[in-house]
Design a protein around this motif. Structure first.
Motif, PDB file in Angstrom:
ATOM      1  N   ASP A  57      54.639  10.406 -20.310  1.00 40.24           N
ATOM      2  CA  ASP A  57      55.307  11.466 -21.061  1.00 40.24           C
ATOM      3  C   ASP A  57      56.754  11.685 -20.635  1.00 40.24           C
ATOM      4  O   ASP A  57      57.352  12.707 -20.974  1.00 40.24           O
ATOM      5  CB  ASP A  57      54.538  12.788 -20.905  1.00 40.24           C
ATOM      6  CG  ASP A  57      53.129  12.693 -21.468  1.00 40.24           C
ATOM      7  OD1 ASP A  57      52.934  11.936 -22.436  1.00 40.24           O
ATOM      8  OD2 ASP A  57      52.230  13.375 -20.936  1.00 40.24           O
ATOM      9  N   ARG A  58      57.325  10.758 -19.891  1.00 43.05           N
ATOM     10  CA  ARG A  58      58.689  10.922 -19.400  1.00 43.05           C
ATOM     11  C   ARG A  58      59.557   9.741 -19.869  1.00 43.05           C
ATOM     12  O   ARG A  58      59.083   8.606 -19.917  1.00 43.05           O
ATOM     13  CB  ARG A  58      58.717  10.980 -17.864  1.00 43.05           C
ATOM     14  CG  ARG A  58      57.928  12.138 -17.268  1.00 43.05           C
ATOM     15  CD  ARG A  58      58.611  13.472 -17.550  1.00 43.05           C
ATOM     16  NE  ARG A  58      57.958  14.570 -16.855  1.00 43.05           N
ATOM     17  CZ  ARG A  58      56.938  15.270 -17.338  1.00 43.05           C
ATOM     18  NH1 ARG A  58      56.465  14.985 -18.552  1.00 43.05           N
ATOM     19  NH2 ARG A  58      56.402  16.262 -16.646  1.00 43.05           N
ATOM     20  N   SER A  59      60.803  10.048 -20.201  1.00 44.53           N
ATOM     21  CA  SER A  59      61.773   8.986 -20.543  1.00 44.53           C
ATOM     22  C   SER A  59      62.339   8.449 -19.229  1.00 44.53           C
ATOM     23  O   SER A  59      63.436   8.834 -18.785  1.00 44.53           O
ATOM     24  CB  SER A  59      62.888   9.545 -21.430  1.00 44.53           C
ATOM     25  OG  SER A  59      62.376  10.010 -22.648  1.00 44.53           O
ATOM     26  N   VAL A  60      61.595   7.549 -18.618  1.00 41.39           N
ATOM     27  CA  VAL A  60      61.854   7.165 -17.233  1.00 41.39           C
ATOM     28  C   VAL A  60      63.243   6.578 -17.031  1.00 41.39           C
ATOM     29  O   VAL A  60      64.035   7.062 -16.214  1.00 41.39           O
ATOM     30  CB  VAL A  60      60.773   6.169 -16.741  1.00 41.39           C
ATOM     31  CG1 VAL A  60      61.121   5.655 -15.354  1.00 41.39           C
ATOM     32  CG2 VAL A  60      59.409   6.835 -16.728  1.00 41.39           C
ATOM     33  N   ASN A  61      63.570   5.517 -17.784  1.00 39.71           N
ATOM     34  CA  ASN A  61      64.844   4.839 -17.545  1.00 39.71           C
ATOM     35  C   ASN A  61      66.044   5.736 -17.821  1.00 39.71           C
ATOM     36  O   ASN A  61      67.055   5.693 -17.122  1.00 39.71           O
ATOM     37  CB  ASN A  61      64.938   3.569 -18.398  1.00 39.71           C
ATOM     38  CG  ASN A  61      64.709   2.325 -17.555  1.00 39.71           C
ATOM     39  OD1 ASN A  61      64.330   2.400 -16.391  1.00 39.71           O
ATOM     40  ND2 ASN A  61      64.924   1.160 -18.144  1.00 39.71           N
ATOM     41  N   ARG A  62      65.935   6.549 -18.865  1.00 42.10           N
ATOM     42  CA  ARG A  62      67.050   7.444 -19.194  1.00 42.10           C
ATOM     43  C   ARG A  62      67.251   8.489 -18.103  1.00 42.10           C
ATOM     44  O   ARG A  62      68.390   8.781 -17.708  1.00 42.10           O
ATOM     45  CB  ARG A  62      66.802   8.104 -20.547  1.00 42.10           C
ATOM     46  CG  ARG A  62      66.898   7.134 -21.715  1.00 42.10           C
ATOM     47  CD  ARG A  62      66.505   7.794 -23.020  1.00 42.10           C
ATOM     48  NE  ARG A  62      66.703   6.886 -24.149  1.00 42.10           N
ATOM     49  CZ  ARG A  62      66.364   7.172 -25.396  1.00 42.10           C
ATOM     50  NH1 ARG A  62      65.814   8.336 -25.681  1.00 42.10           N
ATOM     51  NH2 ARG A  62      66.568   6.302 -26.366  1.00 42.10           N
ATOM     52  N   ILE A  63      66.157   9.060 -17.625  1.00 44.39           N
ATOM     53  CA  ILE A  63      66.260  10.047 -16.551  1.00 44.39           C
ATOM     54  C   ILE A  63      66.795   9.403 -15.281  1.00 44.39           C
ATOM     55  O   ILE A  63      67.676   9.951 -14.605  1.00 44.39           O
ATOM     56  CB  ILE A  63      64.890  10.710 -16.297  1.00 44.39           C
ATOM     57  CG1 ILE A  63      64.486  11.547 -17.511  1.00 44.39           C
ATOM     58  CG2 ILE A  63      64.921  11.579 -15.033  1.00 44.39           C
ATOM     59  CD1 ILE A  63      63.074  12.086 -17.453  1.00 44.39           C
ATOM     60  N   PHE A  64      66.280   8.212 -14.950  1.00 44.38           N
ATOM     61  CA  PHE A  64      66.769   7.489 -13.771  1.00 44.38           C
ATOM     62  C   PHE A  64      68.275   7.242 -13.880  1.00 44.38           C
ATOM     63  O   PHE A  64      69.022   7.418 -12.907  1.00 44.38           O
ATOM     64  CB  PHE A  64      66.045   6.153 -13.622  1.00 44.38           C
ATOM     65  CG  PHE A  64      64.644   6.251 -13.080  1.00 44.38           C
ATOM     66  CD1 PHE A  64      64.066   7.484 -12.804  1.00 44.38           C
ATOM     67  CD2 PHE A  64      63.904   5.108 -12.844  1.00 44.38           C
ATOM     68  CE1 PHE A  64      62.766   7.578 -12.297  1.00 44.38           C
ATOM     69  CE2 PHE A  64      62.605   5.178 -12.323  1.00 44.38           C
ATOM     70  CZ  PHE A  64      62.041   6.417 -12.064  1.00 44.38           C
TER      71      PHE A  64
END
Length: 403
Positions: A57-64
């Motif tokens: 449920d998380r936009s992993v690469n964008r948040i990273f």
């Protein structure tokens, strides 16, 4: 007057008696350092399929990307304006230590706490924190290594920037290997993630050892001594006026680097890997496009060792000309059918990598040579600030704007 003449004679004597870089050892070490300081970031973003499984449920690469780039940028600005006198040797060693801590957390957390379970979001928050810690380490190591290379002859900066591209090639090859060998289930994802982080951890140990070797090599010690003597023989100016003078001197080089990475990051990897498709290559298509970009980025940066363009106007003109990639990619995505096929898209992506590598390398090599030698390190760090600014803006554009 006599003292100044003696100092000038001494400096001239040192510039004409530069120690040899035996076996090109210093060059090789700076290449490896350039490879090493981007590997942790590449490990985090290459393991995106693993993180997407754990935290669906998380936009992993964008948040990273937002966390890493923003923390790096803030820390670099603090280094330039607040901690400029904090010795590069100390900064780099601290940064390498922080990289090791950040890289060890992910596999240890998986082994002892997450154990491959999906939806354990406490692990996600810890991972975001260590990505931020990697951003701090990146500012310390990348700023320090490029700053120290800026004080040396041009070939050492070329070695560092070529090393950064080699990092991308290495990770792309690992991605191909893991996709071909490991099963595409949670066990395969965990094994591939462990491989990425293990290689990055090994590289951090190697970089730690090699950096402490290169600082003792005669050719590096010679140029450090030369810089120190220049500093002693120059009138002191206030820190802030000195920094702003450096910025004024290299601003066009910095603008060019920023523009290069705005164009590149707003197109690649987002639109290239998400908006083009191949019925033949299927899910291998995106991986092969990324590999083509990384290989040609390395070729571009390596070409500066053969021919270094020393005409700033041509280099800056090429940076603005790269805006043509926008309509060219629009053609590949929405134009005639023959433009949407594998060969045009692969060729254009390779050209994107080649021009990014070559012109970014040219500007990063030339910029520190535009200032006096005692300001070269600061100029090198400021060029990294411009680079990360371009990465950050390009990443944001790729998030909110689709070709």
């Amino acid at each position: 007057m006599e003292a100044k003449e003696d100092a000038s004679i001494s400096l001239l004597h040192q510039t004409t008696n530069i120690p040899n870089d035996s076996f090109n050892l210093a060059y090789i070490i700076y290449f490896i350092l350039g490879t090493g300081f981007l590997l942790p970031w590449n490990a985090f973003i290459t393991a995106v399929d693993y993180f997407n499984y754990l935290y669906p449920d998380r936009s992993v690469n964008r948040i990273f990307a937002v966390v890493f780039q923003s923390v790096s940028l803030i820390c670099l600005l603090l280094i330039v304006f607040v901690f400029r006198k904090f010795h590069a040797y100390v900064r780099i060693n601290i940064g390498l230590g922080l990289y090791l801590v950040a890289l060890l957390v992910v596999p240890l957390m998986d082994w002892f706490y997450i154990k491959g379970r999906s939806g354990v979001y406490e692990g996600f928050y810890v991972t975001v924190v260590v990505v931020g810690l990697s951003g701090v380490a990146n500012a310390l190591v990348q700023g320090g290594v490029i700053g120290s290379a800026a004080e040396l002859p041009e070939r050492y900066m070329q070695a560092v920037v070529s090393g950064t591209s080699a990092s991308g090639v290495l990770v792309s090859l690992m991605r191909i290997f893991t996709k071909a060998v490991y099963p595409q289930d949670i066990h395969g994802l965990r094994n591939s993630a462990i491989l990425y982080f293990s290689v990055a951890i090994l590289f951090m140990f190697i970089c730690f050892a090699l950096y402490n070797v290169v600082s003792r090599l005669p050719v590096v010690k010679h140029h450090n001594k030369l810089r120190n003597e220049h500093s002693l023989n120059q009138e002191e100016v206030s820190s802030y006026s000195s920094i702003w003078n450096i910025i004024q001197t290299i601003k066009w080089y910095g603008l060019g680097v920023t523009l290069i990475y705005i164009v590149t990051l707003s197109i690649f990897p987002g639109s290239v890997t998400e908006d083009v498709h191949s019925t033949v290559l299927k899910d291998w298509y995106a991986i092969l496009l990324i590999t083509c970009y990384d290989v040609f980025d390395l070729i571009g940066k390596s070409l500066t060792a053969v021919y270094l363009l020393d005409n700033t106007n041509i280099a800056l003109g090429a940076c603005f000309a790269r805006l043509l990639f926008y309509p060219l990619y629009l053609g590949c995505l929405h134009g005639p059918q023959f433009l949407r096929t594998e060969i045009p898209v692969t060729s254009l992506t390779s050209l994107l990598g080649l021009t990014t590598g070559y012109f970014a390398s040219v500007l990063m090599i030339l910029a520190p040579k535009m200032v006096q030698i005692q300001h070269s390190e600061t100029a090198g760090i400021l060029i990294v600030v411009f680079l990360i600014l371009g990465l950050a803006i390009g990443s944001v554009l790729s998030w909110f704007w689709i070709l």
